[in-house]
Design an enzyme around this catalytic site. Structure first.
Site, PDB file in Angstrom:
ATOM      1  N   LYS A   1      18.313   8.398 -19.301  1.00 38.84           N
ATOM      2  CA  LYS A   1      18.683   9.818 -19.205  1.00 38.84           C
ATOM      3  C   LYS A   1      18.398  10.330 -17.791  1.00 38.84           C
ATOM      4  CE  LYS A   1      14.106  11.147 -20.690  1.00 38.84           C
ATOM      5  NZ  LYS A   1      13.206  11.138 -21.851  1.00 38.84           N
TER       6      LYS A   1
ATOM      7  N   TYR B   1      10.307  29.900   8.277  1.00 33.40           N
ATOM      8  CA  TYR B   1      10.373  31.221   7.629  1.00 33.40           C
ATOM      9  C   TYR B   1       8.989  31.761   7.282  1.00 33.40           C
ATOM     10  CZ  TYR B   1      15.406  30.644   6.835  1.00 33.40           C
ATOM     11  OH  TYR B   1      16.751  30.483   6.981  1.00 33.40           O
TER      12      TYR B   1
END
Ligand SMILES: *Cc1c(COP(=O)(O)O)cnc(C)c1O
Length: 369
Positions: A38, A262
């Site tokens: 998965k 930032y």
């Protein structure tokens, strides 16, 4: 190939095969080893990983949703494919068309499969998921007998197996797994294929292996309890299959007291050499690694400075000589004598290797070699 990304995931097929064989040796010849593929095989690439496991002898695969099962079947896998999360009723025909095994946990699913099976004049085998203490998907134990009786009245459907799942098998000291297994063991009738062990079950509670086990993380080379598992391993080690590499875009020297990235959450203390890398949270390098994570350049550790941006981040190369644009950078894997593992990155992120592998693998170009 032109236009390739700077950021490259490399997946080692031989590591995948090694891990499959190692686990198979531990569980013994009679026990089936289902490979959980998965989430695109935990970021390793579902089709390629499934082929590698097939080559090592695997003939049972597990996916979450039916669409993944169809994709895997269409890739040429001819073995059993189990779909674990259920389905919407309009997708019922896909189980027949692509020969997928539904794992069910309610009678409505059984009824829908039964109707379709009768229509097609065939019989479909299903596995039933029971909740023995995970409190996730599955029938509650006290409703199982009624469920099985009702299932038996439906035409065209056969209960072939029974599954459960452990919430704490990665904790080898915890009594919970053995307690839950005691409940699971007495459920159902003879002749059912029973399976409940995940990687933790296989490695730390081998008595829970039953007829089949479902391995995920261990097949990709990691221990469910992370570095503790590595430390306590007495046998041959599992081998991590994924590496994540990039390269330096630019190197610059800045004075002390300069804000980086930032928000200027990092201010240089001294004159610093900073390497700019083309990798950010869009590439799976979680923003939680801002001011925390490390990468390898010239075989040495470089710390991430400031906030990780969408496609870029900065690392400190003040103490690594002669770093220049184009130099290779390892985010996950080995360079020189040092290694950064998924467990180490997970530690910085307050997460687990599973998430690191999914983030890196499913957000970058992959090569299976
Ligand atoms: C993902 C999953 C597994 C595998 O778990 P690991 O800890 O990765 O070995 C097993 N069973 C089910 C139902 C799963 O969803």
């Amino acid at each position: 190939m032109s236009g390739e990304s700077f950021n490259q995931i490399r997946v080692s097929k031989s590591a995948l095969r090694h891990n499959y064989r190692l686990l198979k040796k531990r569980i013994g010849a009679e026990v089936r080893l289902l490979a959980m593929v998965k989430a695109d095989a935990y970021g390793h690439g579902m089709e390629e990983a499934a082929i590698a496991f097939s080559q090592a002898g695997c003939s049972d695969f597990g996916v979450a949703e039916v669409g993944e099962g169809v994709r895997l079947r269409n890739s040429g896998i001819q073995s059993n494919i189990f779909v674990f999360l259920g389905f919407v009723h309009s997708d019922v025909p896909l189980f027949f068309k692509h020969d997928l095994v539904p794992v069910i946990y309610n009678i409505e699913s059984a009824q829908a499969l039964s109707v379709e099976a009768v229509k097609r004049n065939t019989i479909i085998s299903v596995h039933v998921k029971v909740d023995c203490g995970m409190t996730r998907l599955g029938l509650m134990v006290d409703t199982l007998d009624d469920f099985i009786s009702e299932l038996a009245t439906l035409p065209g459907i056969k209960m072939e197996g029974m599954a459960s799942h452990f919430p704490k098998a990665d904790e080898r000291e915890s009594p919970h797994t053995s307690e839950q297994f005691r409940v699971f063991k007495r459920l159902g009738t003879g002749g059912l294929i029973k399976h409940t062990a995940n990687s933790g079950g296989i490695l730390y509670f081998p008595e829970t292996c039953c007829d089949m086990v479902r391995a995920g993380i261990a097949l990709y080379g990691y221990y469910p309890d992370g570095l503790t598992g590595v430390e306590f391993e007495k046998d041959e080690l599992l081998r991590p299959a994924m590496e994540f590499n990039t390269q330096v875009l630019q190197v610059k020297t800045v004075p002390a007291n300069v804000g980086v990235s930032y928000g200027h959450t990092c201010i240089t203390k001294t004159e610093s050499r900073i390497a700019v890398l083309p990798v950010g949270y869009e590439d799976g390098l979680s923003r939680r690694l801002s001011n925390k994570g490390e990468v390898l350049i010239h075989g040495k550790r470089a710390k991430i400075l400031g906030r990780i941006c969408m496609n870029l981040c900065m690392v400190d190369v003040t103490n690594i000589k002669k770093v220049k644009a184009g130099d290779p950078v390892t985010i996950l894997g080995s360079q020189g004598n040092d290694t950064i593992s998924g467990d180490e990155i997970a530690g910085w992120m307050d997460s687990i290797s599973y998430e690191v592998l999914c983030l890196f693998g499913n957000n970058n170009e992959r090569k299976c070699i």
